[in-house]
Enzyme design. Structure first.
Site, PDB file in Angstrom:
ATOM      1  N   ASP A  33      16.262   3.422   9.814  1.00 44.77           N
ATOM      2  CA  ASP A  33      16.874   2.739   8.673  1.00 44.77           C
ATOM      3  C   ASP A  33      18.218   2.182   9.131  1.00 44.77           C
ATOM      4  O   ASP A  33      18.892   2.795   9.957  1.00 44.77           O
ATOM      5  CB  ASP A  33      17.091   3.721   7.517  1.00 44.77           C
ATOM      6  N   SER A  36      21.585   0.010   4.987  1.00 50.65           N
ATOM      7  CA  SER A  36      22.309  -1.061   4.284  1.00 50.65           C
ATOM      8  C   SER A  36      22.146  -0.944   2.773  1.00 50.65           C
ATOM      9  O   SER A  36      23.014  -1.368   2.024  1.00 50.65           O
ATOM     10  CB  SER A  36      21.823  -2.437   4.753  1.00 50.65           C
ATOM     11  N   ALA A 127       2.078  -5.983  -5.902  1.00 50.64           N
ATOM     12  CA  ALA A 127       1.159  -6.651  -6.819  1.00 50.64           C
ATOM     13  C   ALA A 127       1.629  -8.070  -7.111  1.00 50.64           C
ATOM     14  O   ALA A 127       0.849  -8.893  -7.595  1.00 50.64           O
ATOM     15  CB  ALA A 127       1.062  -5.861  -8.121  1.00 50.64           C
ATOM     16  N   TYR A 151      11.314 -13.146  -3.071  1.00 49.50           N
ATOM     17  CA  TYR A 151      10.938 -11.800  -2.628  1.00 49.50           C
ATOM     18  C   TYR A 151       9.408 -11.702  -2.464  1.00 49.50           C
ATOM     19  O   TYR A 151       8.893 -11.286  -1.422  1.00 49.50           O
ATOM     20  CB  TYR A 151      11.439 -10.746  -3.621  1.00 49.50           C
ATOM     21  N   TYR A 179       1.571  -2.309  -4.087  1.00 45.43           N
ATOM     22  CA  TYR A 179       1.999  -1.379  -5.131  1.00 45.43           C
ATOM     23  C   TYR A 179       2.177  -2.112  -6.441  1.00 45.43           C
ATOM     24  O   TYR A 179       2.679  -3.227  -6.468  1.00 45.43           O
ATOM     25  CB  TYR A 179       3.361  -0.743  -4.832  1.00 45.43           C
ATOM     26  N   PRO A 295      12.160 -15.277 -17.547  1.00 45.27           N
ATOM     27  CA  PRO A 295      11.383 -16.361 -16.929  1.00 45.27           C
ATOM     28  C   PRO A 295      10.374 -15.808 -15.918  1.00 45.27           C
ATOM     29  O   PRO A 295      10.689 -14.882 -15.176  1.00 45.27           O
ATOM     30  CB  PRO A 295      12.437 -17.208 -16.202  1.00 45.27           C
TER      31      PRO A 295
END
Ligand code: UD1
Length: 336
Positions: A33, A36, A127, A151, A179, A295
């Site tokens: 990791d 951050s 998903a 994203y 997921y 939205p």
């Protein structure tokens, strides 16, 4: 000798819970990791919970020299790749940072894996890769849609890159886990979700409203074509997500090719139902008011989770009450 799993993004919400489950299942674990978006405390608490620690490497997945060194030391059998930015709004404002971390980061990681001869990867997808118009429940064969934000687009791109990689060589095993809406926390309340800054997802907002640190919940939309007019989602306990990864890693050790699995419960839950569950778990009233739709929000999103059940032998153990209880316990007791 037990197999070793390298977990990128091991310090995060999903990472820490999955590592608990991997250690409990007998795997050795190396966590990577860059810290951050999560500190090292969660990983320290994993040891408190399980009585066994992962080895921990502070490294960025885009730093190939550091990553080469981690692979040379750890010699993992498989990788679970969680490390990614995931804030939808932020992704719209900082697309390059998201493409760099999520997409370039994934490419750098699999290049290092190739060099190290470790060619089994379980990838953290969403998903959100399904189209807004996909008939519900969505199964793994439902078409991918036009992503509604940067994203989600980074996840679509990573899925495509990993699929191409598996097509290019039989040596690669790729499992793409999509997921639905992970919520809840470890039942010990020692680890859980710690959203940086202002939370935007429903569960952390409900927890704030129940604990009095937020005045009320604003419910985005009351006129969806659903039984109570609010949007339906497939909330799934983070421990079940963790167990799904244990099952996926197990499969990656014996099978080849590229496979996709939904991780959801298959049960659609409305905004008001989740609110009611948190009210019940907390014993606190959660005031709310209806406001305009957010939205690009879809009305209904839930999984056909039968493939994970049939092929991985995985099915969720926790229901809505457990999710609300464990999330509330975490909120009350031991935020890191
Ligand atoms: C969001 C992300 C998605 C991500 C997922 C899991 C967006 C558009 N999508 O999806 O990419 O994979 O989280 O982290 O952000 N709600 C309210 N009031 C609130 C917050 C949420 O009514 O203050 C409603 C939303 O309209 C939605 C439901 O609660 O109907 C769940 O919202 P959220 O937790 O943000 O998850 P998703 O919308 O499924």
């Amino acid at each position: 000798m037990s197999a070793k799993v390298l977990v990128t993004g091991g310090a995060g919400y999903l990472g820490t819970h999955a590592i608990c489950e991997l250690l409990q299942a007998g795997y050795d674990v190396a966590a990577v990791d860059n810290f951050s978006t999560a500190g090292p405390e969660g990983l320290a608490r994993v040891e408190q919970i399980v009585g066994r620690a992962p080895s921990i490497h502070a490294a960025d997945i885009r730093d190939v020299d550091a990553l080469d060194a981690v692979f040379a030391t750890e010699k993992p059998d498989a990788v679970i790749h969680f490390a990614a930015f995931k804030a939808v709004r932020e992704s719209q404002h900082e697309p390059l940072r998201y493409y760099d971390n999520n997409v370039i980061g994934t490419i750098r990681l699999v290049e290092v894996m190739e060099r190290a001869g470790c060619r089994r990867i379980v990838f953290s997808s969403t998903a959100g890769v399904y189209g807004a118009d996909a008939p519900m429940p969505v199964s793994e064969t439902s078409p991918m849609g036009e992503p509604t934000n940067v994203y989600a687009r980074t996840k679509v791109q990573c899925e495509e890159i990993l699929q191409d990689l598996s097509r290019s060589s039989d040596a690669w095993t790729v499992l793409l886990l999509r997921y639905f809406n992970p919520v809840g926390a470890h039942p010990s309340a020692l680890i859980g979700e710690d959203p940086l800054g202002e939370p935007r997802n429903l569960m952390p907002i409900l927890l704030q409203a129940a604990s009095g640190t937020r005045e009320r919940l604003e419910v985005f939309g009351d006129d969806f074509p659903t039984p109570d007019g609010t949007a339906l989602r497939d909330y799934i306990h983070v421990m079940d997500i963790g167990r799904g990864h244990v099952a996926a890693v197990g499969r990656s050790l014996t099978e080849g090719g590229c496979e996709i699995f939904n991780l959801g419960t298959g049960r659609p839950v409305s905004v008001l139902e989740l609110r009611a569950a948190v009210e019940k778990a907390s014993g606190k009233p959660i005031p709310f008011r209806f406001v305009a739709r957010r939205p690009a929000d879809v009305a209904v999103s839930y999984a056909d989770a039968s493939k994970a059940r049939d092929v991985l032998g995985w099915s969720p153990r926790f229901g809505l009450e457990d999710m609300a209880r464990d999330a509330w316990r975490w909120q009350q007791q031991s935020r890191v």
